[in-house]
Design an enzyme around this catalytic site. Sequence first.
Site, PDB file in Angstrom:
ATOM      1  N   HIS A 378       0.793  -1.240   0.000  1.00 38.58           N
ATOM      2  CA  HIS A 378       0.000   0.000   0.000  1.00 38.58           C
ATOM      3  C   HIS A 378       0.818   1.279   0.000  1.00 38.58           C
ATOM      4  O   HIS A 378       0.243   2.366  -0.039  1.00 38.58           O
ATOM      5  CB  HIS A 378      -0.932   0.029   1.208  1.00 38.58           C
ATOM      6  N   LYS A 569      -8.564  14.280   3.554  1.00 35.66           N
ATOM      7  CA  LYS A 569      -7.702  13.094   3.625  1.00 35.66           C
ATOM      8  C   LYS A 569      -6.855  13.256   4.877  1.00 35.66           C
ATOM      9  O   LYS A 569      -6.829  14.330   5.482  1.00 35.66           O
ATOM     10  CB  LYS A 569      -6.814  12.983   2.373  1.00 35.66           C
ATOM     11  N   ARG A 570      -6.103  12.203   5.254  1.00 35.23           N
ATOM     12  CA  ARG A 570      -5.220  12.346   6.402  1.00 35.23           C
ATOM     13  C   ARG A 570      -4.234  13.495   6.153  1.00 35.23           C
ATOM     14  O   ARG A 570      -3.832  13.753   5.019  1.00 35.23           O
ATOM     15  CB  ARG A 570      -4.474  11.024   6.662  1.00 35.23           C
ATOM     16  N   LYS A 575       0.889  14.530   1.128  1.00 37.42           N
ATOM     17  CA  LYS A 575      -0.391  14.879   0.515  1.00 37.42           C
ATOM     18  C   LYS A 575      -0.486  16.380   0.213  1.00 37.42           C
ATOM     19  O   LYS A 575      -1.403  16.836  -0.463  1.00 37.42           O
ATOM     20  CB  LYS A 575      -1.551  14.425   1.413  1.00 37.42           C
ATOM     21  N   THR A 677      -8.309   6.755  -2.987  1.00 38.53           N
ATOM     22  CA  THR A 677      -9.669   6.295  -3.314  1.00 38.53           C
ATOM     23  C   THR A 677     -10.657   7.447  -3.145  1.00 38.53           C
ATOM     24  O   THR A 677     -11.720   7.451  -3.769  1.00 38.53           O
ATOM     25  CB  THR A 677     -10.092   5.107  -2.426  1.00 38.53           C
ATOM     26  N   LYS A 681     -14.109   8.747  -5.361  1.00 33.15           N
ATOM     27  CA  LYS A 681     -15.413   9.095  -4.770  1.00 33.15           C
ATOM     28  C   LYS A 681     -15.877  10.457  -5.272  1.00 33.15           C
ATOM     29  O   LYS A 681     -17.051  10.646  -5.633  1.00 33.15           O
ATOM     30  CB  LYS A 681     -15.319   9.077  -3.237  1.00 33.15           C
TER      31      LYS A 681
END
Length: 849
Positions: A378, A569-570, A575, A677, A681
Amino acid sequence: MSKPLTDQEKRKQISVRGLAGVENVADLKTNFNRHLHFTLVKDRNVATKRDYYFALAHTVRDHLVGRWIRTQQHYYEKDPKRVYYLSLEFYMGRTLQNTMVNLALENACDEATYQLGLDMEELQDMEEDAGLGNGGLGRLAACFLDSMATLGLAAYGYGIRYEFGIFNQKVVNGWQVEEADDWLRYGNPWEKARPEYMRPVHFYGRVEHNPDGVKWVDTQVILALPYDTPVPGYRNNIVNTMRLWSAKAPCEFHLKDFNVGGYIQAVLDKNLAENISRVLYPNDNFFEGKELRLKQEYFVVAATLQDIIRRFKASKFGSTEVVRMDLTTLPDKVAIQLNDTHPALAIPELMRILIDDEKLTWDTAWDITVRTCAYTNHTVLPEALERWPVDLFQNLLPRHLEIIYEVNRRHLERISALYPGDHDRLRRMSLVEEGGQKKINMAHLCIVGSHAVNGVAQIHSDIIKDTVFKDFYDVDPQKFQNKTNGITPRRWLVMCNPGLAEVIAERIGEDYIRDLSQLKSLLKFVDDDAFIRDIANVKQENKLKFAVHLEEQFKVKINPNSMFDVQVKRIHEYKRQLLNCLHIITLYNRIKKEPNKAWTPRTIMIGGKAAPGYHTAKMIIKLITAIGEVVNNDSVVGDRLKVIFLENYRVTLAEKVIPAADLSEQISTAGTEASGTGNMKFMLNGALTIGTMDGANVEMAEEAGEENLFIFGMRVKDVEALDKKGYDALEYYNRIPELKQAIDQISGGFFSPGEPDQFKDIVKMLMCHDRFKVFADYEDYIQCQEKVSALYKNTKEWTKMVIHNIAGCGKFSSDRTIGQYAREIWGMEPSLEKIATDDEKSRILYFNF
């Protein structure tokens, strides 16, 4: 209370929400009242809203029970190959509405509760999220369970029943504060304890080598108590099982001490044993080498493998006798999927069982193990890879360490024969990392011990083969596969965005819910004015609804006609929430400079949790809220720019914000986000994506057409070139005036007037040691955002681009992903058949859960 639907509205909703037949509604009301009376022991005078939620949950659960029992009987009769999805995280969210959707009960329950004078949405809001996950990895496991049931696979999710899931996030004075998530406080109507399948799990002790074999002795025993949760497929009468283990101290735990007066202490010490399933580790993409975490990893694996082997042996219909003794056929009947390296101990544990308990030879046991296990990687971030200190292993799991050493010896012998004298390669490929503290590399263990290794998006699978695991790819190329992640369209469209699901169903029917590839036929309507209008109207309704929610929950007023620009998101440096912050500041400075220009109004929403020990991530949250304080209180800016931090982002908040978003921010440095993911969405729910060519964004651009996404920034090859050359943040800072201005404002205290050097750590990181190269993508990002603003002004062209995106979503159903796992890794064939159900008089036959 919701107003009754008009006949026209009901007709509109029938397809995706199920029929509200008169008998159905009457039955639901009867059963609701029965549960209120007999299960909750309340009458309408004293019942609380929570009581009504529980009554409704039990009423809906009743509809699962017959199907659940029948499904397990069906598997017992047919004896199919079974797949076991092992994960330390299952981020399930709420269960009630998802169950109603999959059983086509939504309209009937709505009508029944309305006739009882209750509002179903209010009752749904009483349910706690099952937050047994951190982010993408845990939510993926939940989507996979839904798809495995929908595709008729005999599948089981195995994990830990954490008493405390991911913490609840409060923001106090702009800082994240963690609160324990006591999600089981009021009980969980969806789980069934199964004490009859309790299993012992051993820790510590020592290993004895005798002529008649190996014994692991003098261990400490903890009991694993299973709790089963039903997992319904979409309208196919199949109900699979998620089995989560809870730790219990055995009755005799430490009680040998009680005769010397330690009885009370011994009973109190039972808590220590039961701590194993107490709390989820709250790290996303970060490895924390704590003994309790290693205990959790072995606990789930040891309990699960006992269960797998019990079920494998006792598989003759109508019989509890042990009938299947030949374990060489295990890989024909059992597939084990390891969700990251967290359940990697399944490999040495299966070896231990086969060799020590079942007395098989090493070679036979190894062949069975490799053919049974498969591993999903992952992440490629080095700080996320699990490397366990050998001394921790030696103490906690001495037999497993011996087995790992022997696996490694044979593995290195093979490599040595292939590459004589290449000692550097042996060092790189060893399962045991020498130098300083010796460590076990769990990813290497998984690759060597599995017949299949997959990444979770094409670009990620390529990176694995070219870089991190290149040595392993060179010797076993046939092991390496790609399985691009997906999301379940049941929760992430039908349930969370019924308006959109309906508009789609009116054009192409409702079969797309089972076969998302059918969305491509929406391209026929890309120039259809009525369809364009319907899509735009649904989005506007969702935005209004979310604006109301924000006002009710957080007392913030937003402009529903502004662009909803969302990054949820986290919180993590890779990110790049900081890149988003730099855009906000730049936009703010531009509006201040030219206040009379016709700016496209934006509401920028950022949400996500920071790991409690991750200082930089917590500072990022503080920076976002500090920027919001300045921007939101500037009268010159007005409602042309607002910045909102979405507190306590979780599955249930995602279900509200995603359908309302216009713009989806997917801006990680190329080569760092394995898949993502959330990106899928947003795409499915009619948002446009601004993003880098990273993770699944690459395939989203392929499916929808790159011209229908806002792609910017370095590609992987550019990042590699910049690494070679050396990334110099100062060069960008000196060359780009707007970037310099933004950084100077952060470092000069413009956003923290009371404490000018509040953000010095963030600025120092960005200027001196930014692994994720925020400045390198700044210019292109700002220009790309200008294109976004320009297009948003043209509602029709924007909406046509949205339609291209929705039509390109088919690939990103988890049904497609699971179909590929089934055929290409597990050796199973998915089926869209319904199974027969004797709901009223379910056959009462013995079978094994």
